[in-house]
Scaffold this active site. Structure first.
Site, mmCIF file in Angstrom:
data_model
loop_
_atom_site.group_PDB
_atom_site.id
_atom_site.type_symbol
_atom_site.label_atom_id
_atom_site.label_comp_id
_atom_site.label_asym_id
_atom_site.label_seq_id
_atom_site.Cartn_x
_atom_site.Cartn_y
_atom_site.Cartn_z
ATOM 1 N N ASN A 1 0.933 -1.109 0.050
ATOM 2 C CA ASN A 1 0.032 -0.082 -0.056
ATOM 3 C C ASN A 1 0.954 1.123 -0.008
ATOM 4 O O ASN A 1 0.251 2.479 0.288
ATOM 5 C CB ASN A 1 -0.800 -0.060 1.262
ATOM 6 C CG ASN A 1 -2.136 -0.936 1.159
ATOM 7 O OD1 ASN A 1 -2.433 -1.464 -0.213
ATOM 8 N ND2 ASN A 1 -2.505 -1.642 2.106
ATOM 9 N N GLY B 1 2.241 2.428 -2.832
ATOM 10 C CA GLY B 1 2.228 3.203 -4.089
ATOM 11 C C GLY B 1 3.369 2.637 -5.073
ATOM 12 O O GLY B 1 3.602 3.172 -6.079
ATOM 13 N N LYS B 2 3.927 1.437 -4.969
ATOM 14 C CA LYS B 2 5.040 1.056 -5.602
ATOM 15 C C LYS B 2 4.539 0.811 -7.231
ATOM 16 O O LYS B 2 5.088 1.491 -8.368
ATOM 17 C CB LYS B 2 5.409 -0.395 -5.173
ATOM 18 C CG LYS B 2 6.007 -0.371 -3.646
ATOM 19 C CD LYS B 2 6.614 -1.831 -3.205
ATOM 20 C CE LYS B 2 5.762 -2.588 -3.163
ATOM 21 N NZ LYS B 2 4.399 -2.327 -2.319
ATOM 22 N N SER B 3 3.323 0.198 -7.330
ATOM 23 C CA SER B 3 2.906 0.013 -8.795
ATOM 24 C C SER B 3 2.633 1.344 -9.523
ATOM 25 O O SER B 3 2.731 1.591 -10.630
ATOM 26 C CB SER B 3 1.645 -0.992 -9.055
ATOM 27 O OG SER B 3 2.388 -2.431 -8.294
ATOM 28 N N GLU C 1 6.785 -6.355 -8.602
ATOM 29 C CA GLU C 1 6.759 -7.444 -7.864
ATOM 30 C C GLU C 1 8.489 -8.081 -7.839
ATOM 31 O O GLU C 1 8.591 -9.247 -7.917
ATOM 32 C CB GLU C 1 5.882 -8.225 -8.440
ATOM 33 C CG GLU C 1 4.501 -7.796 -8.364
ATOM 34 C CD GLU C 1 3.984 -7.696 -6.813
ATOM 35 O OE1 GLU C 1 4.508 -8.072 -5.925
ATOM 36 O OE2 GLU C 1 2.844 -7.188 -6.918
ATOM 37 N N ALA C 2 9.179 -7.159 -7.840
ATOM 38 C CA ALA C 2 10.828 -7.526 -7.941
ATOM 39 C C ALA C 2 11.371 -8.476 -6.892
ATOM 40 O O ALA C 2 12.202 -9.105 -6.794
ATOM 41 C CB ALA C 2 11.798 -6.444 -8.115
ATOM 42 N N CYS D 1 3.350 -0.445 10.937
ATOM 43 C CA CYS D 1 4.806 0.013 11.665
ATOM 44 C C CYS D 1 5.009 -1.252 12.413
ATOM 45 O O CYS D 1 4.549 -2.231 12.833
ATOM 46 C CB CYS D 1 4.886 1.035 12.675
ATOM 47 S SG CYS D 1 3.752 0.806 14.101
#
Length: 192
Positions: free
Chosen positions: A12, A14-16, A88-89, A182
């Site tokens: 969640n 925001g990588k994509s 998805e590395a 966290c």
């Protein structure tokens, strides 16, 4: 000089979305890109890469036996690539990460990898560990825990929302299976 980048975060963050924005920026300037994502993640019916905010794009899919050096360098020879973007590395094998480094070093193609750093038990994924070790640039993207702190952990949950602390490292899922927390709230959830 081309570089190997690793953009990492919890779920969640925001990588994509960030990957798709980078791809858009290259393409808007008339540059050719090549997008990849893990074959193991087949959730999306419309696009291979899809963000939670509704953006998506088609991509090639890599499996553990995909030779990224061969696939990308062949495509680059046909029509020069400005950039390779990998979603998805964390699912890359260590050998595939070295292939990505070779693409940057020898083919002169920047490779931008986006993925999780750790799994639901706080353990590094093999692909992420290799990227953390050899990438030219490490960029942490931020997600937020329910308390407002930076979320760095991925808590796996069951159907009732309870914490799961055992199981296979890889279990594909979204908000129905994982919650970004966290470290403090991650530890508290696992100790209940």
């Amino acid at each position: 000089m081309a570089k190997l980048y690793f953009y990492y975060a919890s779920m969640n963050a925001g990588k994509s979305t960030t990957l798709l924005q980078a791809d858009f920026n290259y393409r808007e300037r008339g540059m050719r890109t090549l997008l990849w994502t893990a074959a193991i993640d087949g959730r999306s019916a419309d696009h291979a890469i899809e963000s939670r905010i509704g953006l998506g794009a088609d991509a090639r899919r890599f499996a553990a036996d995909t030779d990224l050096w061969h696939e990308v360098s062949t495509a680059h020879a046909v029509a020069p690539l400005a950039c390779v973007l990998i979603d998805e590395a964390q699912f890359l094998t260590p050998d595939q990460v070295w292939q990505c480094a070779r693409l940057a070093d020898e083919a002169g193609v920047p490779v931008l990898c986006y993925g999780l750093r750790t799994d639901f038990q706080g353990e590094l994924f093999p692909g992420s560990a290799q990227l953390l070790g050899i990438a030219d640039a490490l960029v942490e993207l931020k997600a937020v825990c329910h308390c407002g702190r930076k979320a760095t952990m991925n808590l796996r949950i069951d159907a009732a929302g309870g914490a799961v602390d055992e199981g296979a490292q890889t279990e594909i899922g979204g908000n129905d299976r994982y919650v970004a927390l966290c470290r403090r709230h991650f530890r508290e959830a696992l100790s209940r």
